[in-house]
Write an enzyme that holds these catalytic residues in place. Sequence first.
Site, PDB file in Angstrom:
ATOM      1  N   LYS A  35       0.847  -1.208   0.000  1.00  0.00           N
ATOM      2  CA  LYS A  35       0.000   0.000   0.000  1.00  0.00           C
ATOM      3  C   LYS A  35       0.875   1.248   0.000  1.00  0.00           C
ATOM      4  CE  LYS A  35      -0.331  -0.124   5.042  1.00  0.00           C
ATOM      5  NZ  LYS A  35      -1.092  -0.649   6.187  1.00  0.00           N
ATOM      6  N   TYR A 256      14.689  31.063   7.723  1.00  0.00           N
ATOM      7  CA  TYR A 256      13.509  31.689   8.340  1.00  0.00           C
ATOM      8  C   TYR A 256      13.613  31.699   9.859  1.00  0.00           C
ATOM      9  CZ  TYR A 256      11.058  31.307   3.847  1.00  0.00           C
ATOM     10  OH  TYR A 256      10.679  31.430   2.543  1.00  0.00           O
TER      11      TYR A 256
HETATM   12  C1  LIG Z   1      -0.299  -1.702   6.843  1.00  0.00           C
HETATM   13  C2  LIG Z   1      -0.915  -2.988   7.210  1.00  0.00           C
HETATM   14  C3  LIG Z   1      -0.123  -4.128   7.405  1.00  0.00           C
HETATM   15  C4  LIG Z   1       1.382  -4.110   7.395  1.00  0.00           C
HETATM   16  O1  LIG Z   1       1.864  -3.519   8.586  1.00  0.00           O
HETATM   17  P1  LIG Z   1       3.438  -3.433   8.889  1.00  0.00           P
HETATM   18  O2  LIG Z   1       3.494  -2.907  10.283  1.00  0.00           O
HETATM   19  O3  LIG Z   1       4.011  -2.478   7.909  1.00  0.00           O
HETATM   20  O4  LIG Z   1       3.979  -4.783   8.733  1.00  0.00           O
HETATM   21  C5  LIG Z   1      -0.777  -5.332   7.619  1.00  0.00           C
HETATM   22  N1  LIG Z   1      -2.130  -5.390   7.666  1.00  0.00           N
HETATM   23  C6  LIG Z   1      -2.920  -4.304   7.518  1.00  0.00           C
HETATM   24  C7  LIG Z   1      -4.404  -4.439   7.590  1.00  0.00           C
HETATM   25  C8  LIG Z   1      -2.330  -3.056   7.298  1.00  0.00           C
HETATM   26  O5  LIG Z   1      -3.120  -1.973   7.179  1.00  0.00           O
END
Ligand SMILES: *Cc1c(COP(=O)(O)O)cnc(C)c1O
Length: 363
Positions: A35, A256
């Site tokens: 993702k 800044y």
């Molecule tokens: C993002 C996510 C993961 C992976 O999590 P990590 O901590 O990066 O391993 C797994 N399951 C779901 C439902 C997620 O949203």
Amino acid sequence: MNRGFTAEIYLNAISHNLKVIKDISRNLPVIAVVKADAYGHGAVKISGRLINDGVEYLAVAFTEEAKELRDAGINIPILVLFDPDAEDIFKYSLVPVISDKKTAVVLSKEAERRNTALNVHIKIDTGMGRLGLTGDPVKEILEIAGMKGINIEGVMSHFSEADIKDESFARMQIASFNSVRKELLQKGLNIRLFHIANSAAVEALPESHFDAIRPGIMLYGYSPVLTSNSQLIPVMTVKAKISALRRLPAGAPISYGRTFVTKRESLIGVMAAGYADGLSRRFSNNAEVIVRGRRVSVVGRVCMDLTMIDLTDIEHVEEGDEAVIIGRQGNESIDAAELARRADTIPYEILTSIGYRAKKVYY
Ligand SMILES: *Cc1c(COP(=O)(O)O)cnc(C)c1O
């Protein structure tokens, strides 16, 4: 001319990290979480490498991310974690995660209309408090299982901690997940994949591995477990170009708000990268980068497109030199975990913030 803000992505490190994960989990199926554009690393390229290395399942947050992978020719199953769009789920052969009955009804109708059957995974809420069935999940899953055109391939849940500091809460989540699992199996439901393990659980809680694991951050080379001694390798190196060098007298204010004033005659470098590139403004006077193999400090506020660094102690530095923001040079290295500590956040946010914006180059 290229302004030189690049994320170098080392695909061999992905393969290595996958092997570390496989070893820890005794070769269980991996649902690779890609993702947010593979945590900023580029989902198409990363997925391609993972598939090459034998991964048979991907997970994305949103349907549109899955479309991008399909359009790039990726044809293995893709789990859509958060927004099953009925139309596109069928059009692109995706596997939706269902968190409530009404979504199941919509998908069942669509499956019937198309005269087909759809694989789905059902999410139950065991303590994350985000999405998933609550109340009596077994009853609802049985109802969904009875819907036409719906084949429950998996049942999943999610831990409420990415680092699992509080193991007792995680164990409670596992117990509640497992009791649903046992009941469903007793009732004769033929569900192939029960899964709950994120990266932290892959590392720290073997009893959470069940039929498949769902690692994200580990693939990219970071362990969420503080006491980890895993052999993961960061996949992303981030570099910026020093676009100007300026010799300034003592007493010169920088950037800044004049939050930094030179204490001596100084050589100040101007890096062509700023908070619009994901370099948090929290790094103002509060981060280091590597130039010519040595650590140097960020001085003054990080600007939108530029960041100043103190190069006074570096010999032979030239305009156009690179500054390593994340990565290794000489004997020095800086990783996203260090930057996360400085910015009071987690490596996930550092990687996605920078990765989304940097020009990516693959090795
Ligand atoms: C993002 C996510 C993961 C992976 O999590 P990590 O901590 O990066 O391993 C797994 N399951 C779901 C439902 C997620 O949203």
